[in-house]
Scaffold this motif. Structure first.
Motif, PDB file in Angstrom:
ATOM      1  N   THR A 283     -77.110  22.045 -57.689  1.00 57.46           N
ATOM      2  CA  THR A 283     -76.394  23.348 -59.382  1.00 57.46           C
ATOM      3  C   THR A 283     -75.544  22.929 -59.561  1.00 57.46           C
ATOM      4  O   THR A 283     -74.572  22.261 -59.199  1.00 57.46           O
ATOM      5  N   ASP A 284     -75.040  22.562 -60.843  1.00 52.19           N
ATOM      6  CA  ASP A 284     -74.016  21.681 -61.834  1.00 52.19           C
ATOM      7  C   ASP A 284     -72.618  22.700 -61.323  1.00 52.19           C
ATOM      8  O   ASP A 284     -72.866  23.616 -62.737  1.00 52.19           O
ATOM      9  N   ASP A 285     -72.062  22.924 -60.079  1.00 52.18           N
ATOM     10  CA  ASP A 285     -71.188  23.373 -60.271  1.00 52.18           C
ATOM     11  C   ASP A 285     -69.323  23.246 -60.341  1.00 52.18           C
ATOM     12  O   ASP A 285     -68.341  23.830 -60.267  1.00 52.18           O
ATOM     13  N   ARG A 286     -69.521  22.768 -61.252  1.00 50.25           N
ATOM     14  CA  ARG A 286     -68.033  22.035 -62.310  1.00 50.25           C
ATOM     15  C   ARG A 286     -67.412  23.016 -62.852  1.00 50.25           C
ATOM     16  O   ARG A 286     -68.511  24.017 -63.591  1.00 50.25           O
ATOM     17  N   TRP A 287     -66.606  23.408 -63.221  1.00 49.76           N
ATOM     18  CA  TRP A 287     -65.616  23.680 -64.482  1.00 49.76           C
ATOM     19  C   TRP A 287     -65.717  23.208 -65.501  1.00 49.76           C
ATOM     20  O   TRP A 287     -65.846  21.991 -65.550  1.00 49.76           O
ATOM     21  N   LEU A 288     -65.874  24.389 -66.457  1.00 45.25           N
ATOM     22  CA  LEU A 288     -65.795  23.651 -67.808  1.00 45.25           C
ATOM     23  C   LEU A 288     -64.650  24.056 -68.785  1.00 45.25           C
ATOM     24  O   LEU A 288     -63.929  25.154 -68.514  1.00 45.25           O
ATOM     25  N   SER A 289     -64.644  23.499 -70.044  1.00 43.53           N
ATOM     26  CA  SER A 289     -63.472  23.043 -70.501  1.00 43.53           C
ATOM     27  C   SER A 289     -63.632  24.639 -71.437  1.00 43.53           C
ATOM     28  O   SER A 289     -64.858  24.461 -71.816  1.00 43.53           O
ATOM     29  N   VAL A 290     -62.542  24.883 -73.068  1.00 42.47           N
ATOM     30  CA  VAL A 290     -63.314  26.020 -73.615  1.00 42.47           C
ATOM     31  C   VAL A 290     -64.061  24.836 -74.726  1.00 42.47           C
ATOM     32  O   VAL A 290     -64.828  25.651 -74.702  1.00 42.47           O
TER      33      VAL A 290
ATOM     34  N   ILE B 220     -67.719  25.147 -72.774  1.00 40.95           N
ATOM     35  CA  ILE B 220     -68.319  26.632 -72.814  1.00 40.95           C
ATOM     36  C   ILE B 220     -68.619  27.434 -74.484  1.00 40.95           C
ATOM     37  O   ILE B 220     -70.121  27.472 -74.281  1.00 40.95           O
ATOM     38  N   ALA B 221     -67.499  26.853 -75.480  1.00 33.93           N
ATOM     39  CA  ALA B 221     -68.094  27.108 -76.643  1.00 33.93           C
ATOM     40  C   ALA B 221     -69.560  26.461 -77.430  1.00 33.93           C
ATOM     41  O   ALA B 221     -70.346  26.770 -77.720  1.00 33.93           O
ATOM     42  N   THR B 222     -69.437  25.024 -77.283  1.00 31.11           N
ATOM     43  CA  THR B 222     -70.548  24.696 -77.490  1.00 31.11           C
ATOM     44  C   THR B 222     -71.906  25.100 -77.234  1.00 31.11           C
ATOM     45  O   THR B 222     -72.868  25.563 -76.822  1.00 31.11           O
ATOM     46  N   HIS B 223     -72.050  25.541 -74.945  1.00 32.84           N
ATOM     47  CA  HIS B 223     -72.668  25.766 -74.408  1.00 32.84           C
ATOM     48  C   HIS B 223     -73.686  27.436 -74.471  1.00 32.84           C
ATOM     49  O   HIS B 223     -74.441  27.899 -75.619  1.00 32.84           O
TER      50      HIS B 223
END
Length: 65
Positions: free
Chosen positions: A2-9, A12-15
């Protein structure tokens, strides 16, 4: 794996398909799961996905502005 890295604002907005300003509003007004690291907000994708699933009114894009 799994990709467990931290995402930026921005990530996460794009996601979620919303503007970064919406992310900041959701953190402040709707208890979006976010972690402050220094001056930056970071997100775990699985936490945010669970939050969206359990709080369906949080993604009402008609109220973005």
């Amino acid at each position: 794996m799994t990709d467990d890295r931290w995402l930026s604002v921005d990530e996460i907005a794009t996601h979620l398909g919303v503007k970064r300003d919406t992310i900041y509003k959701w953190i402040e007004r709707k208890n979006m799961p976010a972690h402050k690291v220094g001056r930056l907000w970071k997100f775990r994708k699985d936490e945010v996905d669970n939050w969206v699933r359990t709080n369906t009114d949080n993604t009402d894009r008609s109220k973005e502005g």
